[in-house]
Design an enzyme around this catalytic site. Structure first.
Site, short mmCIF file in Angstrom:
data_model
loop_
_atom_site.label_atom_id
_atom_site.label_comp_id
_atom_site.label_asym_id
_atom_site.label_seq_id
_atom_site.Cartn_x
_atom_site.Cartn_y
_atom_site.Cartn_z
N HIS A 102 -1.73 -1.72 -4.84
CA HIS A 102 -3.15 -1.87 -5.17
C HIS A 102 -3.64 -0.53 -5.69
CE1 HIS A 102 -4.34 0.41 -1.58
NE2 HIS A 102 -3.45 -0.31 -0.89
N SER B 116 0.83 -1.20 0.00
CA SER B 116 0.00 0.00 0.00
C SER B 116 0.88 1.27 0.00
CB SER B 116 -0.95 -0.04 1.19
OG SER B 116 -1.91 0.99 1.09
#
Length: 276
Positions: free
Chosen positions: A240, A217
């Site tokens: 992501h 992330s």
């Protein structure tokens, strides 16, 4: 007529004799009756004395029983108090033993730590840190002591710490690179990550990111947007789709939008050629 008189005289004589016999018998019984009365009185007196003595003995027995009960209660109380004191002393002894054991263990650990630190200082005193402008030499990455530990979630306290260390190393020297070393970080706050990325971009010294274990992330974005990034063969880098919960004034919102857009496009554009 004469016979009747004679019989009456005989009856009178017999009555007189009976009366005389009764008087004699009464006279003879008088001492015996007196003796019997005396014996009865003496018996009653002795019985009264015996009852009085028995009552006194009963009182004494009751008194002794009360004293014995009181003494037994006192003895039981003293025994209970002594047992409680013994238990308290045993508990204090166990507590002291535990505290002593903990103190010994702590001192042993401190002694061991001091010994290790002393050994490390001896080794460090003989070894000089190696500073390279290009830390990757023949496939070997040399990480100097200009390093910043980066672990856990990306939060404002972590961002403040990383930014302070970047400023600290810049004040020492702007020539050699600074290393952000990530062991494991799942990512976290976009705003905190943006703060770190701005500090990296504003640094006079190049700031390189080394990922040893896992970066996901926001941490993966920070590593990707660094000037140079390095990882181990078994390192996991997880990207992501960038998401953000924007809040703040218009300037902050604009900066977050720009950073989110840069992270979304920059990480995809730069990652193939920046990792070593």
């Amino acid at each position: 007529m004469k016979e009747v008189d004679r019989m009456r005289a005989e009856k009178a004589r017999i009555d007189a004799e009976l009366a005389l016999a009764d008087a004699k018998r009464t006279e003879e019984l008088a001492p015996l009756n007196a003796e019997a009365s005396k014996l009865i009185a003496e018996r009653a007196l002795r019985l009264a004395k015996a009852n009085a003595e028995a009552a006194a003995l009963e009182d004494e027995r009751a008194k002794l029983e009360r004293q014995a009960g009181l003494e037994a209660a006192r003895s039981a109380a003293r025994l209970t108090e002594r047992n409680n004191k013994i238990r308290e002393l045993e508990a204090e002894a166990k507590q002291l033993q535990l505290e002593s054991a903990n103190t010994v263990a702590r001192l042993s650990n401190e002694i061991a730590r001091y010994q290790k630190e002393d050994e490390a200082r001896k080794v460090a005193s003989k070894a000089k840190p190696k500073y390279l402008k290009d830390p990757l030499v023949d496939g070997t990455l040399y990480i100097s002591d200009r390093r910043i530990a980066f672990n856990g979630a990306v939060t404002e306290p972590l961002a403040d710490y990383v930014c302070q260390r970047i400023n600290f190393y810049n004040n020492q020297s702007a020539e050699f690179p600074i290393f952000i070393v990530v062991d494991n970080s799942p990512g976290g706050s976009v705003a905190a990550g943006y703060q770190i990325q701005k500090a990296m971009a504003a640094s006079k010294s190049p700031v390189y990111v080394v990922v040893k274990g896992f970066a996901a992330s926001m941490t993966a974005v920070i590593a990707t947007l660094a000037e140079r990034s390095f990882c181990y063969p078994n390192t996991i880098i997880l990207h992501h789709q960038v998401s953000n919960t924007m809040r703040g004034n218009m300037t902050v919102l604009k900066e977050q939008i720009e950073f989110t857009t840069a992270g979304s496009s920059g990480s995809a554009r730069r990652s193939p050629r920046r990792w070593a």
